[in-house]
Design a protein around this motif. Structure first.
Motif, PDB file in Angstrom:
ATOM      1  N   ASP A 168       0.860  -1.184   0.000  1.00  0.00           N
ATOM      2  CA  ASP A 168       0.000   0.000   0.000  1.00  0.00           C
ATOM      3  C   ASP A 168       0.889   1.224   0.000  1.00  0.00           C
ATOM      4  O   ASP A 168       1.402   1.644   1.045  1.00  0.00           O
ATOM      5  N   VAL A 169       1.082   1.813  -1.184  1.00  0.00           N
ATOM      6  CA  VAL A 169       2.039   2.916  -1.296  1.00  0.00           C
ATOM      7  C   VAL A 169       1.482   4.219  -0.743  1.00  0.00           C
ATOM      8  O   VAL A 169       2.220   5.207  -0.657  1.00  0.00           O
ATOM      9  N   THR A 170       0.201   4.240  -0.339  1.00  0.00           N
ATOM     10  CA  THR A 170      -0.324   5.466   0.258  1.00  0.00           C
ATOM     11  C   THR A 170       0.301   5.742   1.616  1.00  0.00           C
ATOM     12  O   THR A 170       0.308   6.891   2.071  1.00  0.00           O
ATOM     13  N   MET A 171       0.804   4.719   2.285  1.00  0.00           N
ATOM     14  CA  MET A 171       1.472   4.860   3.580  1.00  0.00           C
ATOM     15  C   MET A 171       0.573   5.585   4.584  1.00  0.00           C
ATOM     16  O   MET A 171       1.015   6.466   5.326  1.00  0.00           O
ATOM     17  N   THR A 172      -0.700   5.199   4.638  1.00  0.00           N
ATOM     18  CA  THR A 172      -1.661   5.893   5.490  1.00  0.00           C
ATOM     19  C   THR A 172      -2.110   5.071   6.690  1.00  0.00           C
ATOM     20  O   THR A 172      -3.012   5.499   7.413  1.00  0.00           O
ATOM     21  N   HIS A 173      -1.521   3.912   6.934  1.00  0.00           N
ATOM     22  CA  HIS A 173      -1.954   3.126   8.075  1.00  0.00           C
ATOM     23  C   HIS A 173      -1.641   3.879   9.370  1.00  0.00           C
ATOM     24  O   HIS A 173      -0.527   4.398   9.544  1.00  0.00           O
ATOM     25  N   PRO A 174      -2.600   3.960  10.288  1.00  0.00           N
ATOM     26  CA  PRO A 174      -2.393   4.791  11.487  1.00  0.00           C
ATOM     27  C   PRO A 174      -1.274   4.324  12.405  1.00  0.00           C
ATOM     28  O   PRO A 174      -0.781   5.118  13.213  1.00  0.00           O
ATOM     29  N   GLU A 175      -0.838   3.077  12.303  1.00  0.00           N
ATOM     30  CA  GLU A 175       0.225   2.594  13.184  1.00  0.00           C
ATOM     31  C   GLU A 175       1.623   2.880  12.643  1.00  0.00           C
ATOM     32  O   GLU A 175       2.610   2.683  13.353  1.00  0.00           O
ATOM     33  N   GLN A 176       1.717   3.335  11.397  1.00  0.00           N
ATOM     34  CA  GLN A 176       3.043   3.495  10.796  1.00  0.00           C
ATOM     35  C   GLN A 176       3.848   4.620  11.435  1.00  0.00           C
ATOM     36  O   GLN A 176       5.075   4.560  11.462  1.00  0.00           O
ATOM     37  N   GLY A 177       3.182   5.636  11.961  1.00  0.00           N
ATOM     38  CA  GLY A 177       3.912   6.720  12.602  1.00  0.00           C
ATOM     39  C   GLY A 177       4.731   6.243  13.783  1.00  0.00           C
ATOM     40  O   GLY A 177       5.895   6.626  13.949  1.00  0.00           O
ATOM     41  N   ALA A 178       4.147   5.373  14.608  1.00  0.00           N
ATOM     42  CA  ALA A 178       4.865   4.860  15.774  1.00  0.00           C
ATOM     43  C   ALA A 178       5.961   3.893  15.365  1.00  0.00           C
ATOM     44  O   ALA A 178       7.006   3.809  16.016  1.00  0.00           O
ATOM     45  N   LEU A 179       5.744   3.150  14.283  1.00  0.00           N
ATOM     46  CA  LEU A 179       6.715   2.155  13.840  1.00  0.00           C
ATOM     47  C   LEU A 179       7.932   2.792  13.167  1.00  0.00           C
ATOM     48  O   LEU A 179       9.036   2.245  13.223  1.00  0.00           O
ATOM     49  N   GLU A 180       7.738   3.923  12.546  1.00  0.00           N
ATOM     50  CA  GLU A 180       8.781   4.515  11.712  1.00  0.00           C
ATOM     51  C   GLU A 180      10.058   4.819  12.483  1.00  0.00           C
ATOM     52  O   GLU A 180      11.167   4.603  11.974  1.00  0.00           O
ATOM     53  N   SER A 181       9.937   5.301  13.706  1.00  0.00           N
ATOM     54  CA  SER A 181      11.118   5.724  14.450  1.00  0.00           C
ATOM     55  C   SER A 181      12.058   4.566  14.755  1.00  0.00           C
ATOM     56  O   SER A 181      13.269   4.778  14.944  1.00  0.00           O
ATOM     57  N   ALA A 182      11.543   3.345  14.819  1.00  0.00           N
ATOM     58  CA  ALA A 182      12.377   2.185  15.127  1.00  0.00           C
ATOM     59  C   ALA A 182      12.921   1.498  13.888  1.00  0.00           C
ATOM     60  O   ALA A 182      13.765   0.604  14.005  1.00  0.00           O
ATOM     61  N   ASP A 183      12.472   1.906  12.709  1.00  0.00           N
ATOM     62  CA  ASP A 183      12.887   1.247  11.474  1.00  0.00           C
ATOM     63  C   ASP A 183      14.282   1.738  11.076  1.00  0.00           C
ATOM     64  O   ASP A 183      14.472   2.934  10.854  1.00  0.00           O
ATOM     65  N   PRO A 184      15.269   0.836  10.964  1.00  0.00           N
ATOM     66  CA  PRO A 184      16.628   1.286  10.627  1.00  0.00           C
ATOM     67  C   PRO A 184      16.868   1.506   9.140  1.00  0.00           C
ATOM     68  O   PRO A 184      17.946   1.952   8.749  1.00  0.00           O
ATOM     69  N   MET A 185      15.845   1.215   8.297  1.00  0.00           N
ATOM     70  CA  MET A 185      16.078   1.251   6.856  1.00  0.00           C
ATOM     71  C   MET A 185      15.153   2.182   6.095  1.00  0.00           C
ATOM     72  O   MET A 185      15.555   2.748   5.077  1.00  0.00           O
ATOM     73  N   LEU A 186      13.901   2.325   6.542  1.00  0.00           N
ATOM     74  CA  LEU A 186      12.894   3.004   5.740  1.00  0.00           C
ATOM     75  C   LEU A 186      12.289   4.187   6.486  1.00  0.00           C
ATOM     76  O   LEU A 186      12.241   4.205   7.712  1.00  0.00           O
TER      77      LEU A 186
END
Length: 313
Positions: free
Chosen positions: A183-201
């Motif tokens: 889903d390239v819209t990147m609109t899932h509400p949980e992605q904001g919290a997940l992003e800070s821990a992602d070492p690649m994206l």
């Protein structure tokens, strides 16, 4: 708990600034502009030719590589669609996975170097990928056909399987998705919290890469974002993902929706693992690759679909 090696690799990715490639829309546009000036090579590394037979053909403008075991009849067929955010070429970890599939699973691998965004857009790319999948299924021989994709390549692979289902009803024996971007819209509400821990994206660059890939289509069109499409009638799915990946939400939603529509799903989510961990040199990656090899070895021919001549469209 992830292995020590996995934790060390994630720390190294952060220290190296790996996320900078997707830190902003400007970073992605700069990367695309640089690729236009100096196109990256998609050629297989020389070491691959020492362990496998490698050849190249063209499907339209796409270079398509075929990698097969030396002096042995392939046990199965694999269409492998590489990741890279739709803006990155085949790189060494992709070819290393192909080598594993050939040498350990005895597979004949078809590997398209598809046209990247913004020249390669979903309306052009998905039909060609579906044609490649259809041809591989129809080619016959021992074993079945397994469709494998990682990251953006997993999104393209799933969209191609959906298109082929709609055209003829045909499907591969199994679809294997590694850290899929669906889903390239990147609109899932949980992605904001997940992003800070992602070492690649990071989301800003992914949104821009998705926009470039969508071209004239809406980013929520199922050809662009196959998570927005239907799943009924698809082949059994195997999904690998890690919890330290901003795209893990796509995998979780896929599992929920596909199972609700009657699709068999084998789901592997490992805590603390980053994006595309099955391609990485870590113990969890080796275990995932061993499972993918097992799946390819065990592939059986799918049930025949409807006669293409009788299918609509």
């Amino acid at each position: 708990m992830p292995s020590l090696r996995s934790r060390a690799l994630s720390a190294a990715l952060i220290a190296a600034g790996r996320r900078k490639r997707f830190a902003s829309a400007e970073a992605v546009r700069a990367r695309v502009a640089e690729s236009a000036r100096r196109p990256a090579s998609h050629l297989p590394p020389r070491w691959l030719g020492k362990v496998a037979e490698v050849s190249r053909t063209f499907v339209g403008a796409w270079p398509v590589y075929e990698v097969a075991p030396r002096d042995a009849e392939p046990a199965a067929r694999v269409l492998y669609v590489h990741g890279g955010g739709y803006v990155g070429e085949l790189v060494r970890p992709h070819w290393a996975l192909v080598r594993t599939l050939v040498s350990e699973a005895g597979a004949r691998c078809v590997v398209p170097a598809y046209i990247l965004a913004p020249r390669g857009t979903a309306d052009r790319t998905v039909p060609v990928a579906a044609d490649l999948l259809s041809g591989l299924i129809a080619s016959g021989g021992p074993g079945g056909t397994v469709l494998i994709g990682d990251s953006a390549g997993a999104g393209l692979a799933l969209a191609a399987a959906q298109r082929l289902r709609d055209r003829t009803g045909a499907q591969p024996s199994r679809i294997v998705l590694v850290s899929p971007w669906l889903d390239v819209t990147m609109t899932h509400p949980e992605q904001g919290a997940l992003e800070s821990a992602d070492p690649m994206l990071a989301r800003p660059g992914l949104v821009e890469a998705g926009r470039l890939y969508a071209g004239t289509l809406a980013t929520d069109d199922p050809r662009v974002s196959p998570l927005r499409g239907s799943f009924a009638g698809l082949a059994p799915l195997t999904v690998f993902t890690g919890s330290r990946d901003v795209l893990v939400t796509d995998s979780r939603e896929l599992v929920r929706r596909a199972r609700a529509e009657g699709v068999e799903v084998d789901y592997h989510e490992l805590p603390g693992l980053p994006h595309v961990y099955p391609l990485l040199p870590v113990p969890e990656g080796r275990a995932a690759r061993a499972e993918i090899v097992r799946l390819v070895r065990s592939a059986t021919d799918p049930e025949p679909g409807p006669d293409p001549a009788s299918a609509p469209g």
